[in-house]
Scaffold this motif. Structure first.
Motif, PDB file in Angstrom:
ATOM      1  N   GLU A   3       0.819  -1.218   0.000  1.00 15.95           N
ATOM      2  CA  GLU A   3       0.000   0.000   0.000  1.00 15.95           C
ATOM      3  C   GLU A   3       0.851   1.266   0.000  1.00 15.95           C
ATOM      4  O   GLU A   3       0.546   2.227  -0.704  1.00 15.95           O
ATOM      5  CB  GLU A   3      -0.927  -0.008   1.215  1.00 15.95           C
ATOM      6  CG  GLU A   3      -1.894   1.155   1.230  1.00 15.95           C
ATOM      7  CD  GLU A   3      -2.846   1.107   2.405  1.00 15.95           C
ATOM      8  OE1 GLU A   3      -3.277   2.186   2.827  1.00 15.95           O
ATOM      9  OE2 GLU A   3      -3.158   0.008   2.879  1.00 15.95           O
ATOM     10  N   LEU A   4       1.936   1.277   0.771  1.00 15.13           N
ATOM     11  CA  LEU A   4       2.814   2.448   0.823  1.00 15.13           C
ATOM     12  C   LEU A   4       3.487   2.684  -0.523  1.00 15.13           C
ATOM     13  O   LEU A   4       3.579   3.818  -0.988  1.00 15.13           O
ATOM     14  CB  LEU A   4       3.861   2.282   1.928  1.00 15.13           C
ATOM     15  CG  LEU A   4       4.812   3.454   2.131  1.00 15.13           C
ATOM     16  CD1 LEU A   4       4.039   4.732   2.466  1.00 15.13           C
ATOM     17  CD2 LEU A   4       5.814   3.139   3.221  1.00 15.13           C
ATOM     18  N   LEU A   5       3.924   1.617  -1.178  1.00 12.68           N
ATOM     19  CA  LEU A   5       4.545   1.738  -2.491  1.00 12.68           C
ATOM     20  C   LEU A   5       3.547   2.298  -3.503  1.00 12.68           C
ATOM     21  O   LEU A   5       3.882   3.181  -4.296  1.00 12.68           O
ATOM     22  CB  LEU A   5       5.078   0.386  -2.964  1.00 12.68           C
ATOM     23  CG  LEU A   5       5.653   0.345  -4.382  1.00 12.68           C
ATOM     24  CD1 LEU A   5       6.854   1.278  -4.505  1.00 12.68           C
ATOM     25  CD2 LEU A   5       6.021  -1.068  -4.760  1.00 12.68           C
ATOM     26  N   PHE A   6       2.314   1.790  -3.484  1.00 11.46           N
ATOM     27  CA  PHE A   6       1.284   2.280  -4.401  1.00 11.46           C
ATOM     28  C   PHE A   6       1.033   3.776  -4.178  1.00 11.46           C
ATOM     29  O   PHE A   6       0.954   4.550  -5.137  1.00 11.46           O
ATOM     30  CB  PHE A   6      -0.017   1.490  -4.217  1.00 11.46           C
ATOM     31  CG  PHE A   6      -1.125   1.976  -5.103  1.00 11.46           C
ATOM     32  CD1 PHE A   6      -1.116   1.720  -6.457  1.00 11.46           C
ATOM     33  CD2 PHE A   6      -2.186   2.705  -4.567  1.00 11.46           C
ATOM     34  CE1 PHE A   6      -2.140   2.174  -7.281  1.00 11.46           C
ATOM     35  CE2 PHE A   6      -3.216   3.165  -5.384  1.00 11.46           C
ATOM     36  CZ  PHE A   6      -3.183   2.893  -6.746  1.00 11.46           C
ATOM     37  N   THR A   7       0.927   4.194  -2.916  1.00 12.35           N
ATOM     38  CA  THR A   7       0.707   5.600  -2.592  1.00 12.35           C
ATOM     39  C   THR A   7       1.851   6.455  -3.126  1.00 12.35           C
ATOM     40  O   THR A   7       1.616   7.505  -3.740  1.00 12.35           O
ATOM     41  CB  THR A   7       0.572   5.787  -1.067  1.00 12.35           C
ATOM     42  OG1 THR A   7      -0.537   5.007  -0.619  1.00 12.35           O
ATOM     43  CG2 THR A   7       0.344   7.235  -0.693  1.00 12.35           C
ATOM     44  N   GLU A   8       3.086   6.002  -2.938  1.00  9.17           N
ATOM     45  CA  GLU A   8       4.236   6.756  -3.436  1.00  9.17           C
ATOM     46  C   GLU A   8       4.234   6.831  -4.952  1.00  9.17           C
ATOM     47  O   GLU A   8       4.555   7.877  -5.526  1.00  9.17           O
ATOM     48  CB  GLU A   8       5.532   6.139  -2.933  1.00  9.17           C
ATOM     49  CG  GLU A   8       5.772   6.381  -1.459  1.00  9.17           C
ATOM     50  CD  GLU A   8       7.113   5.851  -0.995  1.00  9.17           C
ATOM     51  OE1 GLU A   8       7.932   5.420  -1.835  1.00  9.17           O
ATOM     52  OE2 GLU A   8       7.340   5.874   0.220  1.00  9.17           O
ATOM     53  N   LEU A   9       3.866   5.748  -5.617  1.00  8.23           N
ATOM     54  CA  LEU A   9       3.814   5.758  -7.083  1.00  8.23           C
ATOM     55  C   LEU A   9       2.777   6.746  -7.598  1.00  8.23           C
ATOM     56  O   LEU A   9       3.011   7.436  -8.605  1.00  8.23           O
ATOM     57  CB  LEU A   9       3.540   4.349  -7.615  1.00  8.23           C
ATOM     58  CG  LEU A   9       4.682   3.343  -7.467  1.00  8.23           C
ATOM     59  CD1 LEU A   9       4.230   1.959  -7.917  1.00  8.23           C
ATOM     60  CD2 LEU A   9       5.904   3.791  -8.239  1.00  8.23           C
ATOM     61  N   VAL A  10       1.636   6.828  -6.937  1.00  9.31           N
ATOM     62  CA  VAL A  10       0.617   7.815  -7.314  1.00  9.31           C
ATOM     63  C   VAL A  10       1.185   9.223  -7.150  1.00  9.31           C
ATOM     64  O   VAL A  10       1.015  10.084  -8.019  1.00  9.31           O
ATOM     65  CB  VAL A  10      -0.681   7.628  -6.487  1.00  9.31           C
ATOM     66  CG1 VAL A  10      -1.651   8.784  -6.721  1.00  9.31           C
ATOM     67  CG2 VAL A  10      -1.342   6.303  -6.818  1.00  9.31           C
ATOM     68  N   GLY A  11       1.898   9.468  -6.053  1.00 14.16           N
ATOM     69  CA  GLY A  11       2.512  10.779  -5.823  1.00 14.16           C
ATOM     70  C   GLY A  11       3.552  11.124  -6.873  1.00 14.16           C
ATOM     71  O   GLY A  11       3.615  12.252  -7.356  1.00 14.16           O
TER      72      GLY A  11
END
Length: 74
Positions: A3-11
């Motif tokens: 989930e943290l990786l996905f959030t960073e990728l969106v950012g």
């Protein structure tokens, strides 16, 4: 995917779109790409447990872009 990786990728995607928009000469294309970046930043703000400053700022920018793209015909 974490989930943290996905959030960073969106950012990162949002940042890349906003940066790319500033490299464009055509104002219509700039506003469209900038809007995509701002919408991605809104999603990023939601993923960050509803970060209101990120969401409101980018929502306001999307509204300005929509106004100049579709409401105020140049």
């Amino acid at each position: 995917m974490d989930e943290l990786l996905f959030t960073e990728l969106v950012g990162y995607f949002a940042s890349a779109m906003v940066l790319a928009s500033f490299l464009m000469r055509n104002i219509k294309k700039l506003r469209l790409v900038n809007s995509v970046g701002c919408l991605a930043f809104i999603a990023y703000g939601v993923l960050l447990n509803w970060s209101i400053p990120i969401i409101l700022t980018n929502l306001a920018i999307v509204c300005v872009n929509i106004y100049y793209l579709f409401i105020k015909k140049q």
